[in-house]
Design a protein around this motif. Structure first.
Motif, mmCIF file in Angstrom:
data_model
loop_
_atom_site.group_PDB
_atom_site.id
_atom_site.type_symbol
_atom_site.label_atom_id
_atom_site.label_comp_id
_atom_site.label_asym_id
_atom_site.label_seq_id
_atom_site.Cartn_x
_atom_site.Cartn_y
_atom_site.Cartn_z
ATOM 1 N N VAL A 115 -41.271 14.454 -6.798
ATOM 2 C CA VAL A 115 -42.344 13.710 -7.478
ATOM 3 C C VAL A 115 -41.873 12.307 -7.894
ATOM 4 N N GLY A 116 -40.572 12.142 -8.089
ATOM 5 C CA GLY A 116 -40.042 10.842 -8.507
ATOM 6 C C GLY A 116 -39.964 9.862 -7.349
ATOM 7 N N ALA A 117 -39.479 8.675 -7.659
ATOM 8 C CA ALA A 117 -39.435 7.600 -6.664
ATOM 9 C C ALA A 117 -38.383 7.860 -5.600
ATOM 10 N N SER A 118 -38.726 7.507 -4.361
ATOM 11 C CA SER A 118 -37.767 7.479 -3.253
ATOM 12 C C SER A 118 -37.055 6.121 -3.293
ATOM 13 N N PRO A 119 -35.937 5.979 -2.551
ATOM 14 C CA PRO A 119 -35.194 4.716 -2.642
ATOM 15 C C PRO A 119 -36.011 3.487 -2.229
ATOM 16 N N ASN A 120 -37.000 3.682 -1.342
ATOM 17 C CA ASN A 120 -37.804 2.514 -0.953
ATOM 18 C C ASN A 120 -38.776 2.100 -2.045
ATOM 19 N N HIS A 121 -38.977 2.970 -3.041
ATOM 20 C CA HIS A 121 -39.882 2.630 -4.146
ATOM 21 C C HIS A 121 -39.197 1.800 -5.214
ATOM 22 N N ASN A 122 -37.898 2.047 -5.430
ATOM 23 C CA ASN A 122 -37.283 1.344 -6.564
ATOM 24 C C ASN A 122 -36.132 0.411 -6.195
ATOM 25 N N VAL A 123 -35.228 0.844 -5.323
ATOM 26 C CA VAL A 123 -34.084 -0.015 -5.006
ATOM 27 C C VAL A 123 -34.523 -1.216 -4.165
ATOM 28 N N LEU A 124 -35.300 -0.956 -3.118
ATOM 29 C CA LEU A 124 -35.667 -2.050 -2.208
ATOM 30 C C LEU A 124 -36.434 -3.180 -2.906
ATOM 31 N N PRO A 125 -37.505 -2.879 -3.670
ATOM 32 C CA PRO A 125 -38.230 -3.999 -4.295
ATOM 33 C C PRO A 125 -37.333 -4.826 -5.218
ATOM 34 N N LEU A 126 -36.436 -4.147 -5.924
ATOM 35 C CA LEU A 126 -35.582 -4.858 -6.881
ATOM 36 C C LEU A 126 -34.588 -5.770 -6.166
ATOM 37 N N VAL A 127 -33.947 -5.253 -5.133
ATOM 38 C CA VAL A 127 -32.956 -6.071 -4.413
ATOM 39 C C VAL A 127 -33.645 -7.202 -3.667
ATOM 40 N N ARG A 128 -34.802 -6.902 -3.063
ATOM 41 C CA ARG A 128 -35.558 -7.962 -2.380
ATOM 42 C C ARG A 128 -35.932 -9.069 -3.379
ATOM 43 N N TYR A 129 -36.358 -8.656 -4.559
ATOM 44 C CA TYR A 129 -36.724 -9.636 -5.583
ATOM 45 C C TYR A 129 -35.511 -10.489 -5.960
ATOM 46 N N MET A 130 -34.379 -9.827 -6.138
ATOM 47 C CA MET A 130 -33.146 -10.538 -6.497
ATOM 48 C C MET A 130 -32.800 -11.581 -5.431
ATOM 49 N N LEU A 131 -32.852 -11.173 -4.165
ATOM 50 C CA LEU A 131 -32.488 -12.090 -3.077
ATOM 51 C C LEU A 131 -33.450 -13.260 -3.008
ATOM 52 N N ASP A 132 -34.694 -12.998 -3.311
ATOM 53 C CA ASP A 132 -35.738 -14.015 -3.202
ATOM 54 C C ASP A 132 -35.761 -14.980 -4.379
ATOM 55 N N ASN A 133 -35.389 -14.479 -5.558
ATOM 56 C CA ASN A 133 -35.628 -15.260 -6.778
ATOM 57 C C ASN A 133 -34.406 -15.556 -7.636
ATOM 58 N N ILE A 134 -33.321 -14.808 -7.439
ATOM 59 C CA ILE A 134 -32.188 -15.000 -8.350
ATOM 60 C C ILE A 134 -30.950 -15.460 -7.600
ATOM 61 N N SER A 135 -30.408 -14.581 -6.751
ATOM 62 C CA SER A 135 -29.170 -14.932 -6.052
ATOM 63 C C SER A 135 -28.917 -13.957 -4.924
ATOM 64 N N ARG A 136 -28.073 -14.366 -3.990
ATOM 65 C CA ARG A 136 -27.636 -13.455 -2.923
ATOM 66 C C ARG A 136 -26.251 -12.901 -3.210
ATOM 67 N N HIS A 137 -25.727 -13.239 -4.374
ATOM 68 C CA HIS A 137 -24.371 -12.801 -4.733
ATOM 69 C C HIS A 137 -24.448 -12.011 -6.038
ATOM 70 N N VAL A 138 -24.018 -10.756 -5.991
ATOM 71 C CA VAL A 138 -24.276 -9.861 -7.118
ATOM 72 C C VAL A 138 -23.029 -9.083 -7.514
ATOM 73 N N PHE A 139 -22.904 -8.896 -8.805
ATOM 74 C CA PHE A 139 -21.805 -8.114 -9.397
ATOM 75 C C PHE A 139 -22.386 -6.739 -9.740
ATOM 76 N N CYS A 140 -21.834 -5.672 -9.144
ATOM 77 C CA CYS A 140 -22.387 -4.329 -9.360
ATOM 78 C C CYS A 140 -21.520 -3.535 -10.330
ATOM 79 N N VAL A 141 -22.163 -2.885 -11.283
ATOM 80 C CA VAL A 141 -21.459 -1.974 -12.188
ATOM 81 C C VAL A 141 -22.284 -0.687 -12.263
ATOM 82 N N GLY A 142 -21.603 0.462 -12.131
ATOM 83 C CA GLY A 142 -22.366 1.704 -12.118
ATOM 84 C C GLY A 142 -21.531 2.918 -12.448
ATOM 85 N N SER A 143 -22.206 4.032 -12.620
ATOM 86 C CA SER A 143 -21.522 5.308 -12.862
ATOM 87 C C SER A 143 -21.027 5.864 -11.525
#
Lengths: 194, 391
Positions: free
Chosen positions: B117-145
């Motif tokens: 019932v929850g989001a698939s990866p194309n629902h949440n990861v793709l829009p966010l990364v596409r937005y980042m590439l389009d509006n913020i930067s193509r160079h990103v620092f990742c931190v995660g569990s």
């Protein structure tokens, strides 16, 4: 051109020989989800497509003709129903790149496909590398002959003789093996290097 | 007249490392159960059988087994992490039960005995990364569990970023529950990346956001942070430091739909004015409703019949229209982007023009393609940082 990623399977063609209707329907559904085109094949029947991968049920083993044509043409994924050594021996004759255990579930099919493509890719690279090494091994005799010739004609020790051959090869943009063959044929180093 | 009862299993941890989310899922699922039991349009009622695995992975198997053997449930709502779902999966497949899984997850699974019932990866990861590439930067620092959600999210991010000639500047991972975040924050301050993508979960994320906010404020840096998981209850836990995080989700409390306004009103009446529903909680609520509606259509609790009745049947949920894609048992949802504000809420600034089909195996992902020219909502938050409204 970039090679297709082993993780992206959309548009690939799969040859499928599966006996059980339930297993076949699970594979069909999973292939639809993954964007893989499926071609049903009855062993013994003609191969009507150039498959990128083949799923072969162990129920069909040993494969009748044209199975030998299938081997080496594309990665093979074996579907195992039993794990007896006699059956596994038949499966190994297929040289499978991956396998799945029956009854099939949707889980595991994607991983088996990725493994098969990646394993085949790496095996091909390894084969090419081995062929290259075998080639070089065969030409070692020629290199040794050339080194002895240069040692004798230039009155130098083995390391210096080899260094002269290597320098000559670099100057003429040839491999050491090619240069050695020329030295062995001509009986001397090319002028510039000597 | 008493309505016939349908037993439903609910599995969610009420203690342990992700208890906050487990509690949200339970609250939402029980709220949906009570509503359905009160509605005359359903000619049956649900009897919930709640089990608490306490965040212990092996316990999920035990409680699921107990539910199936001793209460005879055919339908189970719950599980949060992928590890917990994988514990339950063999049992529900072997006994042919149906798990209604509410959490967004990393994809690459498709069981006939699970409704995702929850989001698939194309629902949440793709829009966010596409937005980042389009509006913020193509160079990103990742931190995660350090677990599968981060690994897979970072893999997809790397593919998209690399195709756009960008780079992953760093990939720093912390064990689940780890609170030692200072060395990562120090590195960020030293290297000044143009954007930080945070896939930390639970308390690690809260500690990191606070430390990151404090350090960037002192250093006078304005580095945007991205998240695929931050939700309103967590904003409240983190406090004022949580403002300004660009987040991707199918559900925000601030969605302006009559169904959501009514849902939030009922939620606050039940759980207190200060409380907020979360994306995973709302998803559990949706799961219970999808199950109830499918049972009503099928006229039986038989798994195959319910699955068939559920597929393609549209439900106007708090997050908008939702339906199950019968090809893969995942839900069609509407992706959205929002930025968190100082009131522990999200200001929406983009949503897909129409609900998006799930793509759990990312077969439709073309890393070389630019983002779709989706229209940004009018009335997007003027206070949202680093946003460029695309017309």
């Amino acid at each position: 051109m970039n090679k297709p990623s082993s993780f992206s399977l959309r548009g690939r063609r799969a040859l499928v020989a599966i006996k059980d209707e339930r297993d076949l329907s699970i594979v069909r559904r999973q292939f639809e989800r993954l964007g893989i085109d499926m071609f049903i094949w009855g062993p013994g029947g003609p191969l009507e497509c150039q498959p990128d991968v083949a799923l072969i049920d162990d129920e069909f083993l040993p494969l009748a003709s044209p199975a030998p044509g299938l081997r080496g043409r594309c990665p093979i994924i074996a579907l195992l129903g039993t794990e007896t050594p006699s059956r596994l021996k038949l499966v190994l004759d297929l040289d499978p790149a991956s396998f799945l255990v029956k009854p099939l579930r949707s889980a595991g099919i994607y991983a088996a496909l990725v493994m098969a493509f990646e394993r085949t890719e790496r095996t091909d690279e390894l084969r090419q590398h081995v062929a290259k090494l075998e080639d070089r091994l065969r030409s070692r005799r020629v290199v040794l002959a050339a080194v002895l010739q240069v040692m004798h004609s230039q009155s130098v020790a083995e390391p210096a003789a080899f260094a002269l051959i290597r320098r000559a090869a670099m100057e003429q943009r040839k491999t050491i093996e090619q240069m050695s063959a020329e030295i062995a044929a001509n009986g001397r180093l090319p002028r510039a290097a000597g | 007249m008493t309505k016939p009862s349908v037993p439903v299993g609910i599995i969610c941890s009420q203690s342990g490392p992700y208890q906050a989310m487990g509690q949200e899922i339970l609250k939402s699922a029980l709220m949906a159960v009570d509503e359905i039991n009160d509605y005359a349009d359903f000619d049956f009622s649900f009897t919930p059988h709640v089990r608490d695995p306490r965040g212990v992975i092996t316990e999920y198997h035990t409680v699921c087994d107990d539910l199936i053997r001793n209460t005879g449930v055919e339908h189970i709502v719950g599980c949060y992490t992928s590890a917990s779902r994988k514990q339950v999966l063999p049992i529900v497949e072997r006994t042919d039960r149906l798990l209604w899984y509410p959490a967004r997850y990393e994809g690459f699974e498709c069981s006939d005995n699970v409704i995702y019932v929850g989001a698939s990866p194309n629902h949440n990861v793709l829009p966010l990364v596409r937005y980042m590439l389009d509006n913020i930067s193509r160079h990103v620092f990742c931190v995660g569990s350090n677990y599968v959600w981060t690994w897979e999210t970072n893999r997809v991010t790397r593919e998209l970023v690399t195709a756009a000639q960008g780079s992953i500047l760093a990939e720093r991972l912390l064990e689940l529950g780890e609170s030692a975040v200072d060395h990562i924050v120090d590195e960020i301050i030293r290297r000044k990346p143009p954007v930080v993508f945070n896939t930390l979960v639970g308390s690690s994320s809260y500690d990191f956001i606070r430390a990151f906010h404090a350090a960037t404020t002192i250093a006078g840096l304005d580095i945007p942070m991205l998240s695929c998981s931050l939700c309103e209850p967590e904003l409240k836990i983190v406090g004022p430091a949580s403002a300004g995080c660009i987040t991707s989700s199918a559900y925000f409390e601030s969605i302006r739909l009559p169904e959501n306004r009514a849902f939030v009103q009922r939620w606050k009446a039940r759980y207190g004015e200060a409380s907020s529903p979360s994306v995973d909680g709302q998803s559990a609520y949706v799961a219970v409703y999808l199950l109830a509606r499918a049972l009503r259509r099928a006229g039986t609790s038989n798994i195959g019949e319910v699955r068939r009745a559920a597929a393609g049947h549209r439900y106007n949920s708090p997050q908008g229209p939702v339906w199950i894609d019968g090809d893969n048992n995942h839900c069609v949802l509407t992706p959205r982007l929002a930025v968190s504000n100082a009131q522990a809420q999200f200001d929406l600034f983009w949503e897909a023009e129409a609900p998006v089909r799930p793509d759990p195996y990312l077969t439709q992902l073309d890393v070389a393609a630019g983002p779709a020219r989706e229209t940004f909502r009018s009335g997007s938050s003027s206070s949202a940082p680093h946003l460029r409204v695309v017309k």
